[in-house]
Design a protein around this motif. Structure first.
Motif, PDB file in Angstrom:
ATOM      1  N   VAL A  42      -0.141   1.922  13.030  1.00 20.82           N
ATOM      2  CA  VAL A  42      -0.614   2.875  12.196  1.00 20.82           C
ATOM      3  C   VAL A  42      -0.362   2.947  10.883  1.00 20.82           C
ATOM      4  O   VAL A  42      -1.196   2.855  10.009  1.00 20.82           O
ATOM      5  CB  VAL A  42      -0.196   4.243  12.762  1.00 20.82           C
ATOM      6  CG1 VAL A  42      -0.374   5.582  11.793  1.00 20.82           C
ATOM      7  CG2 VAL A  42      -0.915   4.611  14.116  1.00 20.82           C
ATOM      8  N   ALA A  43       0.960   2.498  10.512  1.00 21.07           N
ATOM      9  CA  ALA A  43       1.253   2.264   8.919  1.00 21.07           C
ATOM     10  C   ALA A  43       0.594   1.133   8.585  1.00 21.07           C
ATOM     11  O   ALA A  43       0.043   1.184   7.201  1.00 21.07           O
ATOM     12  CB  ALA A  43       2.846   2.075   9.037  1.00 21.07           C
ATOM     13  N   ILE A  44       0.294   0.121   8.979  1.00 16.83           N
ATOM     14  CA  ILE A  44      -0.212  -1.034   8.624  1.00 16.83           C
ATOM     15  C   ILE A  44      -1.914  -0.736   8.530  1.00 16.83           C
ATOM     16  O   ILE A  44      -2.479  -1.193   7.446  1.00 16.83           O
ATOM     17  CB  ILE A  44      -0.019  -2.203   9.418  1.00 16.83           C
ATOM     18  CG1 ILE A  44       1.064  -2.887   9.457  1.00 16.83           C
ATOM     19  CG2 ILE A  44      -1.169  -3.396   9.081  1.00 16.83           C
ATOM     20  CD1 ILE A  44       1.535  -3.774  10.507  1.00 16.83           C
ATOM     21  N   GLU A  45      -2.331  -0.114   9.406  1.00 20.05           N
ATOM     22  CA  GLU A  45      -3.891   0.447   9.264  1.00 20.05           C
ATOM     23  C   GLU A  45      -4.258   1.450   8.033  1.00 20.05           C
ATOM     24  O   GLU A  45      -4.906   1.197   7.195  1.00 20.05           O
ATOM     25  CB  GLU A  45      -4.414   1.233  10.569  1.00 20.05           C
ATOM     26  CG  GLU A  45      -4.472   0.123  11.780  1.00 20.05           C
ATOM     27  CD  GLU A  45      -4.736   0.858  13.300  1.00 20.05           C
ATOM     28  OE1 GLU A  45      -4.498   2.193  13.107  1.00 20.05           O
ATOM     29  OE2 GLU A  45      -4.880   0.211  13.995  1.00 20.05           O
ATOM     30  N   GLU A  46      -3.047   2.217   7.966  1.00 23.07           N
ATOM     31  CA  GLU A  46      -3.346   3.137   6.681  1.00 23.07           C
ATOM     32  C   GLU A  46      -3.176   2.398   5.433  1.00 23.07           C
ATOM     33  O   GLU A  46      -3.750   2.543   4.496  1.00 23.07           O
ATOM     34  CB  GLU A  46      -2.372   4.164   6.786  1.00 23.07           C
ATOM     35  CG  GLU A  46      -2.483   5.190   7.713  1.00 23.07           C
ATOM     36  CD  GLU A  46      -1.275   6.369   8.191  1.00 23.07           C
ATOM     37  OE1 GLU A  46      -0.060   5.982   7.358  1.00 23.07           O
ATOM     38  OE2 GLU A  46      -1.472   7.110   9.039  1.00 23.07           O
ATOM     39  N   LEU A  47      -2.159   1.322   5.333  1.00 26.14           N
ATOM     40  CA  LEU A  47      -1.769   0.488   4.282  1.00 26.14           C
ATOM     41  C   LEU A  47      -3.275  -0.085   3.870  1.00 26.14           C
ATOM     42  O   LEU A  47      -3.715  -0.297   2.821  1.00 26.14           O
ATOM     43  CB  LEU A  47      -0.913  -0.390   4.391  1.00 26.14           C
ATOM     44  CG  LEU A  47      -0.318  -1.382   3.163  1.00 26.14           C
ATOM     45  CD1 LEU A  47       0.015  -0.590   2.059  1.00 26.14           C
ATOM     46  CD2 LEU A  47       0.667  -2.379   3.661  1.00 26.14           C
ATOM     47  N   ILE A  48      -3.825  -0.854   5.006  1.00 23.23           N
ATOM     48  CA  ILE A  48      -5.030  -1.477   4.716  1.00 23.23           C
ATOM     49  C   ILE A  48      -6.176  -0.573   4.285  1.00 23.23           C
ATOM     50  O   ILE A  48      -6.789  -1.065   3.178  1.00 23.23           O
ATOM     51  CB  ILE A  48      -5.596  -2.290   6.099  1.00 23.23           C
ATOM     52  CG1 ILE A  48      -4.302  -3.321   6.712  1.00 23.23           C
ATOM     53  CG2 ILE A  48      -6.788  -2.848   6.230  1.00 23.23           C
ATOM     54  CD1 ILE A  48      -4.495  -3.976   7.589  1.00 23.23           C
ATOM     55  N   GLU A  49      -6.194   0.435   4.789  1.00 19.54           N
ATOM     56  CA  GLU A  49      -7.442   1.428   4.281  1.00 19.54           C
ATOM     57  C   GLU A  49      -6.954   1.739   2.867  1.00 19.54           C
ATOM     58  O   GLU A  49      -7.994   1.967   2.028  1.00 19.54           O
ATOM     59  CB  GLU A  49      -7.153   2.588   5.150  1.00 19.54           C
ATOM     60  CG  GLU A  49      -8.486   3.645   4.962  1.00 19.54           C
ATOM     61  CD  GLU A  49      -8.381   4.910   6.167  1.00 19.54           C
ATOM     62  OE1 GLU A  49      -8.571   5.793   5.533  1.00 19.54           O
ATOM     63  OE2 GLU A  49      -8.259   4.438   6.953  1.00 19.54           O
ATOM     64  N   ALA A  50      -5.722   1.958   2.492  1.00 18.64           N
ATOM     65  CA  ALA A  50      -5.418   2.499   1.003  1.00 18.64           C
ATOM     66  C   ALA A  50      -5.710   1.359   0.255  1.00 18.64           C
ATOM     67  O   ALA A  50      -5.902   1.616  -0.975  1.00 18.64           O
ATOM     68  CB  ALA A  50      -3.873   2.972   1.014  1.00 18.64           C
ATOM     69  N   LEU A  51      -5.397   0.065   0.664  1.00 19.83           N
ATOM     70  CA  LEU A  51      -5.584  -1.168  -0.445  1.00 19.83           C
ATOM     71  C   LEU A  51      -6.854  -1.621  -0.305  1.00 19.83           C
ATOM     72  O   LEU A  51      -7.403  -2.614  -1.093  1.00 19.83           O
ATOM     73  CB  LEU A  51      -4.418  -2.276   0.031  1.00 19.83           C
ATOM     74  CG  LEU A  51      -3.164  -1.890  -0.174  1.00 19.83           C
ATOM     75  CD1 LEU A  51      -2.336  -3.113   0.187  1.00 19.83           C
ATOM     76  CD2 LEU A  51      -2.651  -1.538  -1.573  1.00 19.83           C
ATOM     77  N   ALA A  52      -7.886  -0.941   0.408  1.00 14.11           N
ATOM     78  CA  ALA A  52      -8.981  -1.682   0.469  1.00 14.11           C
ATOM     79  C   ALA A  52      -9.981  -1.487  -0.844  1.00 14.11           C
ATOM     80  O   ALA A  52      -9.650  -0.229  -1.388  1.00 14.11           O
ATOM     81  CB  ALA A  52      -9.983  -0.963   1.751  1.00 14.11           C
ATOM     82  N   ALA A  59     -13.069  -1.381   6.153  1.00 16.66           N
ATOM     83  CA  ALA A  59     -12.895  -2.801   6.382  1.00 16.66           C
ATOM     84  C   ALA A  59     -11.620  -2.939   7.071  1.00 16.66           C
ATOM     85  O   ALA A  59     -10.518  -2.385   6.686  1.00 16.66           O
ATOM     86  CB  ALA A  59     -13.226  -3.677   5.457  1.00 16.66           C
ATOM     87  N   GLY A  60     -11.620  -4.046   7.987  1.00 13.25           N
ATOM     88  CA  GLY A  60     -10.214  -4.484   8.731  1.00 13.25           C
ATOM     89  C   GLY A  60      -9.373  -5.426   7.818  1.00 13.25           C
ATOM     90  O   GLY A  60     -10.141  -5.954   6.713  1.00 13.25           O
ATOM     91  N   PRO A  61      -8.368  -6.120   7.947  1.00 13.07           N
ATOM     92  CA  PRO A  61      -7.586  -6.864   7.173  1.00 13.07           C
ATOM     93  C   PRO A  61      -8.475  -8.100   6.914  1.00 13.07           C
ATOM     94  O   PRO A  61      -8.369  -8.667   5.789  1.00 13.07           O
ATOM     95  CB  PRO A  61      -6.361  -7.155   8.058  1.00 13.07           C
ATOM     96  CG  PRO A  61      -6.658  -6.709   9.158  1.00 13.07           C
ATOM     97  CD  PRO A  61      -7.627  -5.561   9.460  1.00 13.07           C
ATOM     98  N   ALA A  62      -9.225  -8.812   7.829  1.00 13.18           N
ATOM     99  CA  ALA A  62      -9.800  -9.940   7.698  1.00 13.18           C
ATOM    100  C   ALA A  62     -10.998  -9.730   6.932  1.00 13.18           C
ATOM    101  O   ALA A  62     -11.462 -10.726   6.015  1.00 13.18           O
ATOM    102  CB  ALA A  62     -10.175 -10.539   9.005  1.00 13.18           C
ATOM    103  N   GLU A  63     -11.711  -8.600   6.824  1.00 16.91           N
ATOM    104  CA  GLU A  63     -12.896  -8.195   6.291  1.00 16.91           C
ATOM    105  C   GLU A  63     -12.489  -7.921   4.513  1.00 16.91           C
ATOM    106  O   GLU A  63     -13.306  -8.239   3.670  1.00 16.91           O
ATOM    107  CB  GLU A  63     -13.722  -7.100   6.686  1.00 16.91           C
ATOM    108  CG  GLU A  63     -14.071  -7.626   8.158  1.00 16.91           C
ATOM    109  CD  GLU A  63     -14.661  -6.145   8.664  1.00 16.91           C
ATOM    110  OE1 GLU A  63     -14.653  -5.097   8.052  1.00 16.91           O
ATOM    111  OE2 GLU A  63     -14.814  -6.230   9.869  1.00 16.91           O
ATOM    112  N   SER A  64     -11.417  -7.371   4.511  1.00 19.79           N
ATOM    113  CA  SER A  64     -11.288  -6.599   3.065  1.00 19.79           C
ATOM    114  C   SER A  64     -10.379  -7.877   2.272  1.00 19.79           C
ATOM    115  O   SER A  64     -10.674  -7.812   1.137  1.00 19.79           O
ATOM    116  CB  SER A  64     -10.059  -5.637   3.051  1.00 19.79           C
ATOM    117  OG  SER A  64      -8.870  -5.954   3.683  1.00 19.79           O
TER     118      SER A  64
END
Length: 85
Positions: A42-52, A59-64
């Motif tokens: 959950v923390a990684i998903e929130e971080l990815i969302e915040a840094l997108a 976008a997921g990590p590979a897309e962003s």
């Protein structure tokens, strides 16, 4: 003075009880590890969302950012958790 030998059945029962207790301990440890893993996901998903980038929050990590996605085993040991044991 008479030496009493324990019965083989009694020894097996003690081993069985000890094994059951160990299984219970491992199941509790596994449940705690799964909770930690879920919180990290959950923390990684929130971080990815915040840094997108703006407008690309889904976008997921590979897309962003072009990063490679890596599979994490669900029942594996996390070396970082062993320091707290």
């Amino acid at each position: 003075m008479e030496v009493v030998m324990p019965s083989p059945l009694g020894l097996l029962e003690k081993r069985r009880d000890a094994a059951r207790e160990r299984v219970d301990q491992l199941e509790k440890e596994l449940a705690r590890a799964r909770l930690v893993l879920e919180r990290r996901v959950v923390a990684i998903e929130e971080l990815i969302e915040a840094l997108a980038p703006e407008g690309n929050a889904s976008a997921g990590p590979a897309e962003s950012n072009g990063a490679e996605t890596v599979a994490v085993p669900a029942a594996g040991r996390d070396p970082a958790c062993e320091y707290g044991s």
